[in-house]
Design a protein around this motif. Structure first.
Motif, mmCIF file in Angstrom:
data_model
loop_
_atom_site.group_PDB
_atom_site.id
_atom_site.type_symbol
_atom_site.label_atom_id
_atom_site.label_comp_id
_atom_site.label_asym_id
_atom_site.label_seq_id
_atom_site.Cartn_x
_atom_site.Cartn_y
_atom_site.Cartn_z
ATOM 1 N N ALA A 109 -19.000 -62.221 -107.483
ATOM 2 C CA ALA A 109 -17.929 -61.761 -106.584
ATOM 3 C C ALA A 109 -18.477 -60.947 -105.419
ATOM 4 O O ALA A 109 -17.708 -60.414 -104.623
ATOM 5 N N LYS A 110 -19.802 -60.886 -105.321
ATOM 6 C CA LYS A 110 -20.435 -60.043 -104.287
ATOM 7 C C LYS A 110 -19.841 -60.257 -102.900
ATOM 8 O O LYS A 110 -19.617 -59.316 -102.166
ATOM 9 N N ASN A 111 -19.633 -61.519 -102.537
ATOM 10 C CA ASN A 111 -19.165 -61.807 -101.172
ATOM 11 C C ASN A 111 -17.673 -62.098 -101.096
ATOM 12 O O ASN A 111 -17.199 -62.664 -100.119
ATOM 13 N N PHE A 112 -16.954 -61.723 -102.123
ATOM 14 C CA PHE A 112 -15.511 -61.972 -102.150
ATOM 15 C C PHE A 112 -14.856 -61.246 -100.972
ATOM 16 O O PHE A 112 -15.056 -60.045 -100.762
ATOM 17 N N LYS A 113 -14.060 -61.990 -100.214
ATOM 18 C CA LYS A 113 -13.488 -61.459 -98.985
ATOM 19 C C LYS A 113 -12.117 -60.843 -99.283
ATOM 20 O O LYS A 113 -11.206 -61.567 -99.717
ATOM 21 N N THR A 114 -11.978 -59.562 -99.053
ATOM 22 C CA THR A 114 -10.698 -58.915 -99.363
ATOM 23 C C THR A 114 -10.009 -58.332 -98.125
ATOM 24 O O THR A 114 -9.036 -57.596 -98.249
ATOM 25 N N THR A 115 -10.524 -58.658 -96.944
ATOM 26 C CA THR A 115 -9.799 -58.369 -95.696
ATOM 27 C C THR A 115 -9.809 -59.626 -94.837
ATOM 28 O O THR A 115 -10.867 -60.259 -94.738
ATOM 29 N N PRO A 116 -8.718 -60.024 -94.222
ATOM 30 C CA PRO A 116 -7.393 -59.433 -94.404
ATOM 31 C C PRO A 116 -6.828 -59.775 -95.787
ATOM 32 O O PRO A 116 -7.277 -60.738 -96.412
ATOM 33 N N TRP A 117 -5.849 -59.010 -96.233
ATOM 34 C CA TRP A 117 -5.250 -59.237 -97.557
ATOM 35 C C TRP A 117 -3.784 -58.822 -97.494
ATOM 36 O O TRP A 117 -3.483 -57.715 -97.042
ATOM 37 N N THR A 118 -2.926 -59.707 -97.923
ATOM 38 C CA THR A 118 -1.506 -59.340 -97.947
ATOM 39 C C THR A 118 -0.940 -59.485 -99.357
ATOM 40 O O THR A 118 -1.448 -60.268 -100.170
ATOM 41 N N ILE A 119 0.098 -58.720 -99.623
ATOM 42 C CA ILE A 119 0.799 -58.771 -100.911
ATOM 43 C C ILE A 119 2.267 -59.057 -100.604
ATOM 44 O O ILE A 119 2.906 -58.309 -99.866
ATOM 45 N N GLU A 120 2.742 -60.148 -101.206
ATOM 46 C CA GLU A 120 4.118 -60.571 -100.968
ATOM 47 C C GLU A 120 4.985 -60.046 -102.108
ATOM 48 O O GLU A 120 4.648 -60.260 -103.278
ATOM 49 N N ILE A 121 6.076 -59.369 -101.789
ATOM 50 C CA ILE A 121 6.988 -58.895 -102.858
ATOM 51 C C ILE A 121 8.341 -59.567 -102.631
ATOM 52 O O ILE A 121 8.983 -59.366 -101.589
#
Ligand code: MTE
Length: 336
Positions: A109-121
């Motif tokens: 998971a070293k290069n896992f991209k977490t930006t941008p990131w959205t959460i839908e509710i």
């Protein structure tokens, strides 16, 4: 759940960060007067409630590396149990999207991209919304909560998480009277998550769920950090769930969707093996897993994970005072 006889990696004892060093560092930061990285919400009754979540260039954190994140200490923190060293929390993981070995998520998971990131509710809410994680980080009041972390595989840790109550997020979207359950979903991105490619007995995306009462319980934490920093990818960056009185598989990682609904939602491990993993999955030393005892657990502390000390497992993982009343109508001798 698969238990490998011996993981392919081995931690040196010297790698462990003693609890005392972390505490000293945290106390120094507090003494210097560096406040929580977040400010409280304006009044929740304010008409422009979601103005605080309007997009902004002023990002609190870059998610590709762990950034410093401080939080106010919480009255709910576990007392009297040594912390699991940080490097063990970072290298002994379950995150099947990045491999089934305990050391694989940290590697893969070293290069896992977490930006941008959205959460839908969405679902049974008056105000459905899509939130940017940067805005969430900026606007939620972050707390540090030291919680026991008990995996159904009978190992445990004690971790200083950083996060905010799920209830404070749900209040913003205003659940309707039909909202009886809350469903969560992990990112589905086979390009980034090798475990989602090809054959897997898990039908991805990983999904989890809680009753609305469980979701609203003040212990239920939307978690954005640990050990004074934002989450590492292998621990579920940028946002995961921690429900400390339940087995760890309820703590779904890298959440992109939260859906409120009337009916109980399906959950990944329950779909896979309903006789072994229930929907409730409350930690219970009196109900064994069909293939192993749950009466005690291997506490991962200082020293080698293979010589971990066994300790008694506590009912509701030690949080019975806060949550037992939720289960008055459940037969606690059964595995749910
Ligand atoms: N979430 C997703 N998406 N995928 C997973 O494989 N594993 C669960 C849970 N959340 C898992 C997940 C299990 S079995 C446990 S014990 C915890 O994450 C482990 O969290 P940790 O690696 O931060 O200790």
């Amino acid at each position: 759940m698969l238990i490998k006889s011996r993981p392919s990696w081995f931690l040196s004892e010297n790698d462990a960060t003693p609890e005392s060093i972390y505490k000293q560092r945290r106390d120094i930061v507090k003494k210097l007067g560096i406040a929580a990285a977040a400010v409280p919400f304006a009044s929740q009754t304010h008409a422009g409630l979601f103005d605080v979540f309007s997009s902004s260039n002023d990002k609190v954190t870059e998610q590709d590396s762990r950034m410093t994140l401080e939080g106010a200490s919480s009255e709910f923190s576990t007392k009297g149990l040594a912390l699991t060293p940080e490097n063990k929390v970072l290298t002994y993981n379950n995150f099947y999207e990045f491999g089934t070995g305990k050391g694989e998520p940290a590697e893969q998971a070293k290069n896992f991209k977490t930006t941008p990131w959205t959460i839908e509710i969405t679902g049974e809410v008056a105000k459905p919304v899509t939130l940017d994680i940067a805005d969430v980080m900026k606007n939620m009041k972050i707390e540090e909560r030291i919680y026991r972390h008990r995996c159904v595989e009978a190992w445990s840790m004690n971790v200083p998480w950083l996060g905010f109550p799920l209830a404070s997020l749900l209040h913003l979207v205003q659940p309707t009277s039909k909202a009886k359950y809350v469903a969560f979903e992990t990112l589905y991105d086979p390009d980034q998550m090798p475990g989602q490619r090809g054959f897997s007995s898990i039908d991805y995306p990983y999904v989890e769920g809680l009753t609305i009462a469980e979701a609203m319980n003040p212990l239920t934490l939307m978690t954005v950090g640990l050990y004074g920093k934002t989450l590492a990818p292998q621990n579920g960056a940028p946002l995961r769930l921690i429900v400390p009185w339940k087995y760890g598989f309820k703590g779904i990682k890298s959440i992109v969707k939260i859906h409120l609904l009337e009916k109980q939602p399906p959950t990944t491990w329950n779909l896979l093996a309903p006789d072994e993993y229930g929907f409730y999955a409350n930690v219970n030393p009196n109900v064994d897993h069909p293939r192993w005892s749950q009466a005690s657990e291997r506490f991962i502390g200082e020293g080698s994970v293979f010589s971990s000390v066994r300790q008694e497992t506590l009912m509701f993982n030690g949080y019975g005072e806060q949550v037992a009343s939720l289960y008055k109508n459940l037969d606690l001798k059964r595995n749910y």
